[in-house]
Design a protein around this motif. Structure first.
Motif, PDB file in Angstrom:
ATOM      1  N   GLU A 214       0.823  -1.208   0.000  1.00  0.00           N
ATOM      2  CA  GLU A 214       0.000   0.000   0.000  1.00  0.00           C
ATOM      3  C   GLU A 214       0.858   1.260   0.000  1.00  0.00           C
ATOM      4  OE1 GLU A 214      -2.429  -0.447   3.439  1.00  0.00           O
ATOM      5  OE2 GLU A 214      -3.901  -1.730   2.444  1.00  0.00           O
ATOM      6  N   GLY A 215       2.015   1.197   0.650  1.00  0.00           N
ATOM      7  CA  GLY A 215       2.854   2.380   0.771  1.00  0.00           C
ATOM      8  C   GLY A 215       3.727   2.674  -0.436  1.00  0.00           C
ATOM      9  N   LYS A 216       3.838   1.735  -1.372  1.00  0.00           N
ATOM     10  CA  LYS A 216       4.758   1.949  -2.496  1.00  0.00           C
ATOM     11  C   LYS A 216       4.309   3.082  -3.412  1.00  0.00           C
ATOM     12  CE  LYS A 216       2.900  -1.266  -5.950  1.00  0.00           C
ATOM     13  NZ  LYS A 216       3.227  -2.394  -6.854  1.00  0.00           N
ATOM     14  N   SER A 217       3.009   3.366  -3.418  1.00  0.00           N
ATOM     15  CA  SER A 217       2.522   4.478  -4.245  1.00  0.00           C
ATOM     16  C   SER A 217       2.934   5.826  -3.677  1.00  0.00           C
ATOM     17  CB  SER A 217       0.988   4.406  -4.357  1.00  0.00           C
ATOM     18  OG  SER A 217       0.580   3.190  -4.957  1.00  0.00           O
ATOM     19  N   PHE A 218       3.370   5.832  -2.425  1.00  0.00           N
ATOM     20  CA  PHE A 218       3.749   7.088  -1.769  1.00  0.00           C
ATOM     21  C   PHE A 218       5.228   7.078  -1.372  1.00  0.00           C
ATOM     22  CE2 PHE A 218      -0.666   6.030  -0.998  1.00  0.00           C
ATOM     23  CZ  PHE A 218      -1.341   7.191  -1.321  1.00  0.00           C
ATOM     24  N   VAL A 219       6.019   6.301  -2.099  1.00  0.00           N
ATOM     25  CA  VAL A 219       7.416   6.121  -1.729  1.00  0.00           C
ATOM     26  C   VAL A 219       8.201   7.430  -1.803  1.00  0.00           C
ATOM     27  CG1 VAL A 219       8.112   5.474  -4.068  1.00  0.00           C
ATOM     28  CG2 VAL A 219       9.466   4.693  -2.111  1.00  0.00           C
ATOM     29  N   ARG A 220       7.812   8.340  -2.663  1.00  0.00           N
ATOM     30  CA  ARG A 220       8.529   9.610  -2.785  1.00  0.00           C
ATOM     31  C   ARG A 220       8.058  10.639  -1.758  1.00  0.00           C
ATOM     32  NH1 ARG A 220      11.645  10.205  -7.328  1.00  0.00           N
ATOM     33  NH2 ARG A 220      11.418   8.627  -8.963  1.00  0.00           N
ATOM     34  N   SER A 221       6.758  10.724  -1.577  1.00  0.00           N
ATOM     35  CA  SER A 221       6.230  11.748  -0.668  1.00  0.00           C
ATOM     36  C   SER A 221       6.214  11.304   0.784  1.00  0.00           C
ATOM     37  CB  SER A 221       4.810  12.134  -1.095  1.00  0.00           C
ATOM     38  OG  SER A 221       3.950  10.997  -1.075  1.00  0.00           O
ATOM     39  N   ASN A 222       5.937  10.010   1.027  1.00  0.00           N
ATOM     40  CA  ASN A 222       5.862   9.475   2.398  1.00  0.00           C
ATOM     41  C   ASN A 222       6.547   8.111   2.456  1.00  0.00           C
ATOM     42  OD1 ASN A 222       3.158  11.146   1.886  1.00  0.00           O
ATOM     43  ND2 ASN A 222       3.672  11.308   4.077  1.00  0.00           N
ATOM     44  N   PRO A 223       7.866   8.084   2.367  1.00  0.00           N
ATOM     45  CA  PRO A 223       8.581   6.798   2.358  1.00  0.00           C
ATOM     46  C   PRO A 223       8.433   6.005   3.649  1.00  0.00           C
ATOM     47  CG  PRO A 223      10.109   8.634   2.625  1.00  0.00           C
ATOM     48  CD  PRO A 223       8.779   9.236   2.283  1.00  0.00           C
ATOM     49  N   GLU A 224       8.034   6.671   4.735  1.00  0.00           N
ATOM     50  CA  GLU A 224       7.904   5.969   6.013  1.00  0.00           C
ATOM     51  C   GLU A 224       6.804   4.910   5.969  1.00  0.00           C
ATOM     52  OE1 GLU A 224       5.208   9.573   6.210  1.00  0.00           O
ATOM     53  OE2 GLU A 224       7.254   9.124   5.534  1.00  0.00           O
ATOM     54  N   LEU A 225       5.855   5.038   5.039  1.00  0.00           N
ATOM     55  CA  LEU A 225       4.792   4.040   4.924  1.00  0.00           C
ATOM     56  C   LEU A 225       5.349   2.678   4.531  1.00  0.00           C
ATOM     57  CD1 LEU A 225       1.924   6.070   3.178  1.00  0.00           C
ATOM     58  CD2 LEU A 225       2.325   5.669   5.619  1.00  0.00           C
ATOM     59  N   MET A 226       6.449   2.687   3.774  1.00  0.00           N
ATOM     60  CA  MET A 226       7.138   1.440   3.437  1.00  0.00           C
ATOM     61  C   MET A 226       8.254   1.140   4.423  1.00  0.00           C
ATOM     62  SD  MET A 226       7.464   1.598  -0.729  1.00  0.00           S
ATOM     63  CE  MET A 226       8.046  -0.099  -0.806  1.00  0.00           C
ATOM     64  N   LEU A 227       8.856   2.187   4.967  1.00  0.00           N
ATOM     65  CA  LEU A 227      10.002   2.020   5.859  1.00  0.00           C
ATOM     66  C   LEU A 227       9.619   1.328   7.161  1.00  0.00           C
ATOM     67  CD1 LEU A 227      13.003   2.628   6.400  1.00  0.00           C
ATOM     68  CD2 LEU A 227      12.285   4.814   7.378  1.00  0.00           C
ATOM     69  N   TYR A 228       8.513   1.747   7.775  1.00  0.00           N
ATOM     70  CA  TYR A 228       8.117   1.183   9.064  1.00  0.00           C
ATOM     71  C   TYR A 228       7.923  -0.338   9.004  1.00  0.00           C
ATOM     72  CZ  TYR A 228       7.303   5.993  10.704  1.00  0.00           C
ATOM     73  OH  TYR A 228       7.436   7.309  11.065  1.00  0.00           O
ATOM     74  N   PRO A 229       7.054  -0.843   8.131  1.00  0.00           N
ATOM     75  CA  PRO A 229       6.883  -2.307   8.081  1.00  0.00           C
ATOM     76  C   PRO A 229       8.136  -3.032   7.595  1.00  0.00           C
ATOM     77  CG  PRO A 229       5.680  -1.240   6.299  1.00  0.00           C
ATOM     78  CD  PRO A 229       6.135  -0.158   7.206  1.00  0.00           C
ATOM     79  N   GLY A 230       8.897  -2.380   6.701  1.00  0.00           N
ATOM     80  CA  GLY A 230      10.139  -3.007   6.237  1.00  0.00           C
ATOM     81  C   GLY A 230      11.131  -3.200   7.369  1.00  0.00           C
TER      82      GLY A 230
END
Length: 276
Positions: A233-249
């Motif tokens: 879900e967070g990959k669509s916002f990797v540029r503006s909100n990378p924390e959406l992918m960073l936290y679960p990663g």
């Protein structure tokens, strides 16, 4: 200077890993009470908010609390990874022990099944099975169990074949002990130490695969929070909100590293060889 091998053999290293894993499971159990917000409630007016007192790690693109979703996701990852490991282990232990001790057509058939399954990469085979069963967490867990038990069965079969040549097994056979009694009292207890090592290593494997399949959209389905699905879900916002992918990663990386460190440490400390 302490070598890497000696580092892994240190009891303190094992103890630290055990404590961390215990805390992770405790957090997962208490996740519904520790979560500051409902992880599935959508609030578009609060989407992509920065960390605050109400949302310690901010919110995602649907206004859901990131911290709450991470905590519930931990419960799913650890809980179902444990289910996969225990189920695969029990099936592999029973079938592998019987095949190794009795041999014959059962052993031959088992080895052909194992050879067929092991001819394919694990994740590819899991994805293929999930594709046939349909997307969903239950299907992913079933596919992982179907793939994983053959490895345990093959390992236990090899151990049992080696143990059959031991003098105390021969003595038990001469004394008239039944095959069931020999397997229960002499075979199974001697293959238990490697179980501890394999368990810690395979937990990381299971968590990685659950997250991988969910990232591909075949595992946990929305709105259920799960680390792999959160990365998707967070990959669509990797540029503006990378924390959406960073936290679960980071959560996946932390848990897998701790389990692997414990497995490697126990392997060195107990003198147990890995299957790889």
């Amino acid at each position: 200077m302490m070598t890497v091998r000696r580092f892994f053999q240190q009891p303190k290293m094992i103890l630290v890993c055990i404590i961390i894993i215990f805390l992770l499971f405790l957090i997962a159990i208490l996740a519904p009470w520790l979560a500051p917000n409902n992880p599935t409630v959508v609030n578009l007016s609060m989407k992509l908010q920065a960390p605050s007192l109400d949302y310690p790690l901010g919110t995602d693109h649907l206004g859901r609390c990131n911290l709450s979703r991470l905590l519930i996701g931990m419960r799913i990852s650890l809980g179902f990874a444990s289910l996969i490991f225990i189920s695969s282990l029990v099936i592999g232990l029973v079938i592998g022990t019987i095949a190794g001790y009795i041999g014959g057509w059962f052993d031959y058939t088992l080895m052909r099944i194992c050879d067929t399954v092991m001819a394919f990469p694990n994740l590819l085979l899991v994805i293929g099975l999930v594709g046939m069963f349909g997307p969903g967490l239950t299907q992913v867990v079933t596919a992982l169990i179907l793939v994983q038990w053959v490895y345990y069965a093959r390992i236990f079969r090899g151990m049992v074949i080696n143990l059959k040549a031991e003098n105390y097994i021969t003595a038990a056979q001469i004394s008239g002990s039944s095959s069931w009694k020999i397997m229960k009292k002499h075979i199974v207890p001697n293959v238990l130490p490697p179980l501890v090592v394999m368990g810690t290593l395979e937990m990381g494997w299971a968590i990685m695969n659950i997250s991988s399949v969910s990232f591909l959209g075949l595992g946990v389905q929305a709105p259920t929070p799960e680390w792999g699905a959160m990365i998707l879900e967070g990959k669509s916002f990797v540029r503006s909100n990378p924390e959406l992918m960073l936290y679960p990663g980071l959560c996946i990386m932390l848990v897998v590293i701790v389990f692997n460190l414990l497995g490697e440490s126990l392997s060195e400390h107990l003198g147990v060889k890995r299957r790889f």
